[in-house]
Design an enzyme around this catalytic site. Structure first.
Site, PDB file in Angstrom:
ATOM      1  N   GLU A  90       0.886  -0.865   0.032  1.00  0.00           N
ATOM      2  CA  GLU A  90       0.093  -0.203   0.286  1.00  0.00           C
ATOM      3  C   GLU A  90       0.646   1.128   0.228  1.00  0.00           C
ATOM      4  O   GLU A  90       2.234   1.407   0.787  1.00  0.00           O
ATOM      5  CB  GLU A  90      -0.678  -0.115   1.637  1.00  0.00           C
ATOM      6  CG  GLU A  90      -1.488   0.853   1.093  1.00  0.00           C
ATOM      7  CD  GLU A  90      -2.882   0.959   2.777  1.00  0.00           C
ATOM      8  OE1 GLU A  90      -2.977  -0.135   3.266  1.00  0.00           O
ATOM      9  OE2 GLU A  90      -3.454   1.732   3.709  1.00  0.00           O
ATOM     10  N   CYS A 147       3.183   8.439   0.615  1.00  0.00           N
ATOM     11  CA  CYS A 147       4.461   7.569   1.532  1.00  0.00           C
ATOM     12  C   CYS A 147       4.282   6.099   1.177  1.00  0.00           C
ATOM     13  O   CYS A 147       3.580   5.791   0.494  1.00  0.00           O
ATOM     14  CB  CYS A 147       2.953   7.595   3.052  1.00  0.00           C
ATOM     15  SG  CYS A 147       3.155   6.514   4.175  1.00  0.00           S
ATOM     16  N   CYS A 191       5.157  -6.231   8.601  1.00  0.00           N
ATOM     17  CA  CYS A 191       6.002  -5.348   9.757  1.00  0.00           C
ATOM     18  C   CYS A 191       6.485  -7.208  10.476  1.00  0.00           C
ATOM     19  O   CYS A 191       5.799  -7.873  10.921  1.00  0.00           O
ATOM     20  CB  CYS A 191       5.517  -4.129   9.744  1.00  0.00           C
ATOM     21  SG  CYS A 191       7.036  -3.830  10.797  1.00  0.00           S
ATOM     22  N   CYS A 216       3.914  -3.228  17.596  1.00  0.00           N
ATOM     23  CA  CYS A 216       3.697  -2.081  17.566  1.00  0.00           C
ATOM     24  C   CYS A 216       2.343  -2.957  18.023  1.00  0.00           C
ATOM     25  O   CYS A 216       1.667  -3.024  16.814  1.00  0.00           O
ATOM     26  CB  CYS A 216       3.130  -1.056  16.722  1.00  0.00           C
ATOM     27  SG  CYS A 216       5.044  -0.754  17.081  1.00  0.00           S
ATOM     28  N   CYS A 218      -0.780  -0.745  15.466  1.00  0.00           N
ATOM     29  CA  CYS A 218      -0.604  -1.130  14.142  1.00  0.00           C
ATOM     30  C   CYS A 218      -1.581  -2.180  13.793  1.00  0.00           C
ATOM     31  O   CYS A 218      -0.757  -3.102  14.120  1.00  0.00           O
ATOM     32  CB  CYS A 218       1.262  -0.808  13.841  1.00  0.00           C
ATOM     33  SG  CYS A 218       1.342  -0.396  11.671  1.00  0.00           S
ATOM     34  N   GLY A 257       6.391  -1.770   7.257  1.00  0.00           N
ATOM     35  CA  GLY A 257       6.946  -2.252   7.272  1.00  0.00           C
ATOM     36  C   GLY A 257       8.548  -0.741   8.361  1.00  0.00           C
ATOM     37  O   GLY A 257       7.317  -0.424   8.257  1.00  0.00           O
ATOM     38  N   GLU A 258       9.624  -1.744   8.995  1.00  0.00           N
ATOM     39  CA  GLU A 258      10.478  -1.111   9.499  1.00  0.00           C
ATOM     40  C   GLU A 258      11.616   0.126   8.527  1.00  0.00           C
ATOM     41  O   GLU A 258      12.585  -1.418   8.145  1.00  0.00           O
ATOM     42  CB  GLU A 258      10.574  -1.481  10.551  1.00  0.00           C
ATOM     43  CG  GLU A 258      11.309  -1.388  11.312  1.00  0.00           C
ATOM     44  CD  GLU A 258      11.764   0.171  12.097  1.00  0.00           C
ATOM     45  OE1 GLU A 258      11.048   0.789  11.768  1.00  0.00           O
ATOM     46  OE2 GLU A 258      12.876   0.853  11.346  1.00  0.00           O
ATOM     47  N   SER A 266      10.972   7.398   9.255  1.00  0.00           N
ATOM     48  CA  SER A 266      10.174   7.487  10.078  1.00  0.00           C
ATOM     49  C   SER A 266      10.607   5.640  11.103  1.00  0.00           C
ATOM     50  O   SER A 266      10.469   4.741  10.463  1.00  0.00           O
ATOM     51  CB  SER A 266       8.895   7.166  10.422  1.00  0.00           C
ATOM     52  OG  SER A 266       8.322   6.603  11.354  1.00  0.00           O
ATOM     53  N   SER A 324       9.354   7.259  16.475  1.00  0.00           N
ATOM     54  CA  SER A 324       8.003   7.058  16.729  1.00  0.00           C
ATOM     55  C   SER A 324       7.781   6.427  18.146  1.00  0.00           C
ATOM     56  O   SER A 324       9.252   5.187  18.720  1.00  0.00           O
ATOM     57  CB  SER A 324       7.442   5.862  16.060  1.00  0.00           C
ATOM     58  OG  SER A 324       7.633   5.797  14.991  1.00  0.00           O
ATOM     59  N   LEU A 325       7.550   7.808  18.767  1.00  0.00           N
ATOM     60  CA  LEU A 325       8.370   7.799  20.360  1.00  0.00           C
ATOM     61  C   LEU A 325       6.831   6.240  21.427  1.00  0.00           C
ATOM     62  O   LEU A 325       6.645   5.953  21.513  1.00  0.00           O
ATOM     63  CB  LEU A 325       7.845   8.968  20.719  1.00  0.00           C
ATOM     64  CG  LEU A 325       8.388   9.288  22.660  1.00  0.00           C
ATOM     65  CD1 LEU A 325      10.145   8.679  22.751  1.00  0.00           C
ATOM     66  CD2 LEU A 325       8.799  10.828  22.527  1.00  0.00           C
ATOM     67  N   HIS A 326       5.709   7.883  20.832  1.00  0.00           N
ATOM     68  CA  HIS A 326       4.215   7.063  21.286  1.00  0.00           C
ATOM     69  C   HIS A 326       4.072   6.998  23.380  1.00  0.00           C
ATOM     70  O   HIS A 326       2.783   5.988  23.463  1.00  0.00           O
ATOM     71  CB  HIS A 326       3.948   5.565  21.223  1.00  0.00           C
ATOM     72  CG  HIS A 326       4.213   6.264  18.927  1.00  0.00           C
ATOM     73  ND1 HIS A 326       3.436   6.703  18.674  1.00  0.00           N
ATOM     74  CD2 HIS A 326       4.027   4.370  17.899  1.00  0.00           C
ATOM     75  CE1 HIS A 326       3.666   6.480  17.589  1.00  0.00           C
ATOM     76  NE2 HIS A 326       4.454   5.181  17.519  1.00  0.00           N
ATOM     77  N   ASN A 380      -5.456   5.886  15.415  1.00  0.00           N
ATOM     78  CA  ASN A 380      -6.420   5.314  14.136  1.00  0.00           C
ATOM     79  C   ASN A 380      -7.139   4.188  14.533  1.00  0.00           C
ATOM     80  O   ASN A 380      -6.489   3.165  14.907  1.00  0.00           O
ATOM     81  CB  ASN A 380      -5.599   5.532  13.033  1.00  0.00           C
ATOM     82  CG  ASN A 380      -6.192   6.245  12.078  1.00  0.00           C
ATOM     83  OD1 ASN A 380      -7.521   6.823  12.096  1.00  0.00           O
ATOM     84  ND2 ASN A 380      -4.950   7.103  11.081  1.00  0.00           N
ATOM     85  N   CYS A 397      -3.215   3.067   8.886  1.00  0.00           N
ATOM     86  CA  CYS A 397      -1.831   2.295   8.271  1.00  0.00           C
ATOM     87  C   CYS A 397      -2.880   1.218   7.875  1.00  0.00           C
ATOM     88  O   CYS A 397      -2.032   0.085   9.041  1.00  0.00           O
ATOM     89  CB  CYS A 397      -0.711   2.546   8.826  1.00  0.00           C
ATOM     90  SG  CYS A 397      -0.912   3.934  10.149  1.00  0.00           S
TER      91      CYS A 397
HETATM   92  N1  SAH Z   1       7.929   1.317  11.022  1.00  0.00           N
HETATM   93  C1  SAH Z   1       8.050   2.731  11.775  1.00  0.00           C
HETATM   94  C2  SAH Z   1       7.187   3.105   9.811  1.00  0.00           C
HETATM   95  C3  SAH Z   1       6.043   2.951   9.782  1.00  0.00           C
HETATM   96  S1  SAH Z   1       4.635   3.309  11.005  1.00  0.00           S
HETATM   97  C4  SAH Z   1       7.836   3.793  12.139  1.00  0.00           C
HETATM   98  O1  SAH Z   1       7.279   2.689  13.578  1.00  0.00           O
HETATM   99  O2  SAH Z   1       7.689   5.014  12.887  1.00  0.00           O
HETATM  100  C5  SAH Z   1       4.490   5.164  10.468  1.00  0.00           C
HETATM  101  C6  SAH Z   1       3.976   5.669  12.267  1.00  0.00           C
HETATM  102  O3  SAH Z   1       1.961   5.348  11.919  1.00  0.00           O
HETATM  103  C7  SAH Z   1       4.286   5.355  13.342  1.00  0.00           C
HETATM  104  O4  SAH Z   1       4.607   6.167  13.934  1.00  0.00           O
HETATM  105  C8  SAH Z   1       3.900   4.147  13.824  1.00  0.00           C
HETATM  106  O5  SAH Z   1       3.618   4.451  14.993  1.00  0.00           O
HETATM  107  C9  SAH Z   1       2.502   5.256  13.421  1.00  0.00           C
HETATM  108  N2  SAH Z   1       1.570   4.021  13.273  1.00  0.00           N
HETATM  109  C10 SAH Z   1       0.625   2.929  13.155  1.00  0.00           C
HETATM  110  N3  SAH Z   1      -0.501   2.665  13.637  1.00  0.00           N
HETATM  111  C11 SAH Z   1      -1.092   3.369  13.746  1.00  0.00           C
HETATM  112  C12 SAH Z   1      -2.315   3.722  14.281  1.00  0.00           C
HETATM  113  N4  SAH Z   1      -3.379   3.026  13.750  1.00  0.00           N
HETATM  114  N5  SAH Z   1      -2.805   4.874  14.786  1.00  0.00           N
HETATM  115  C13 SAH Z   1      -1.981   5.480  15.005  1.00  0.00           C
HETATM  116  N6  SAH Z   1      -0.984   5.823  14.644  1.00  0.00           N
HETATM  117  C14 SAH Z   1       0.363   4.921  13.463  1.00  0.00           C
END
Ligand code: SAH
Length: 354
Positions: A99, A112, A119, A123, A126, A166-167, A198, A221-223, A297, A340
């Protein structure tokens, strides 16, 4: 697949200019043919050898026999009715589906892209990681997402974010090859500054990337503002604890002079309190950075919900008062497959039913 073992042949669109020139030389052709070929592949973004009309039919025939030209096929395009966002599902040469997303900003068109099929980072919020990783994408498959969208839409892509499935740092060599090809002035000629990568925080690769002399933006991606909270959302934090990730980000910022983007997906009840904002501000003190808040999301397989709008604004406000530069991710294309990896997932589920 026309010939058995075709996948063993050299991947023409993943070759650097120097490699292309060496190939052309070994085929007994004049050096300027390499410039023509490279221009077709990366500036004109040709989908087939037939398009390369200023190369002789004989050379095109030999290239088709001796190499592999990776071109992606759009199997579905979804247009948002709300904004100009479009999602593309592409079939890879081996039939896997990925995608990519096209978004319009004031400063131009941004794509994007995905860096892997699936992946393996796991997470919790995700959708891309639910089925694990199938394989890495090649540099050509990453480039092609941009090239095909550019050609299909008849537009110039000005920015690229490697933030799809993917990472990227788990596919390091292909990622670097991809970035260098995308920035080659003989090809698409993007500036490194127009590219954002990212990562979920693979520490050794962040140090490696800092040494590559690229002008790209690193998004982390801190979160969560503490190790304890982060590990609940991101299993990779067990391997690379938060203090080490932050240390690597500081080192990256200092080595490259590039401001880091911290992505922070706000999840109701997990990481959205006033105290979380205070911890976050303290954590990031002294790093030249920018925080991008993303109301999570919802993914149907998971319980997570976004905080309400007021709580998101309060979180932003609290960070800003501590002197941190914050933006809230503008939601785009929410009507065409939400989070995503969700469009790909629903497409694959539909196919399975058929
Ligand atoms: N693997 C990489 C890039 C892919 S994800 C990474 O972890 O950064 C891109 C961004 O979207 C990341 O910050 C990820 O944590 C975030 N993301 C993934 N799923 C999400 C969701 N359902 N809601 C909000 N952000 C999300």
């Amino acid at each position: 697949m026309e010939t058995r073992g075709k996948e063993q042949l050299p991947d023409l669109r993943a070759m650097t200019f120097e490699e292309t020139a060496a190939l052309i030389g070994s085929m007994g052709e004049k050096p300027y043919r390499a410039s023509q070929l490279f221009g077709w592949l990366h500036a004109r973004m040709a989908a087939s050898f037939d398009e390369m009309t200023d190369l002789s039919a004989d050379l095109r025939g030999r290239l088709a026999e001796q190499t592999r030209l990776v071109t992606l096929e759009a199997v579905e395009v979804k247009c948002s009715a709300k904004d100009e966002t479009k999602k593309f599902l592409f079939a890879l040469p081996d039939g896997n589906i990925i995608e990519s997303v096209l978004m319009k900003y004031k400063y131009g068109w941004s794509v994007c892209i995905s860096s892997q099929v699936g992946c393996r980072m796991g997470c919790r919020f995700c959708a891309s990681t639910l089925q694990g990783k199938t394989r890495d994408l090649s540099a050509s498959e990453m480039l092609e997402q941009i090239y095909r969208i550019s050609v299909l839409e008849g537009i110039r892509i000005s920015h690229v974010v490697v933030m799809g499935a993917g990472e990227p740092l788990d596919n390091y060599d292909n990622l670097l090859r991809f970035i260098r090809l995308l920035c080659d002035p003989k090809g698409a000629g993007l500036s490194g500054r127009a590219i954002t990568v990212s990562t979920c925080g693979l520490v050794p690769q962040i140090y490696d990337l800092a040494k590559e002399d690229l002008q790209i933006t690193l998004a982390l991606s801190l979160h969560a503002p503490t190790q304890e909270k982060r590990v609940r959302l991101m299993p990779i934090a067990r391997k690379y604890p938060l203090p080490e990730v932050i240390k690597a980000c500081r080192a990256y910022e200092q080595a490259t002079g590039r401001r880091i983007t911290f992505e922070y997906s706000l999840v109701r009840g997990e990481n959205d309190t006033d105290e979380d904002a205070a911890h976050l501000a303290r954590l990031l003190r002294g790093i030249r950075c920018h925080v991008n808040l993303i109301p999570v999301n919802p993914v149907k397989e998971r319980e997570y919900r976004a905080p309400d709008r007021r709580a998101v604004l309060a979180f932003q406000n609290k960070l800003e008062k501590s002197g941190i530069n914050v933006t809230i991710r503008r939601e785009m294309g929410t009507d065409i497959g939400g989070a995503c990896g969700q469009l790909r997932k629903s497409y694959l589920e539909e196919k399975e039913k058929e």
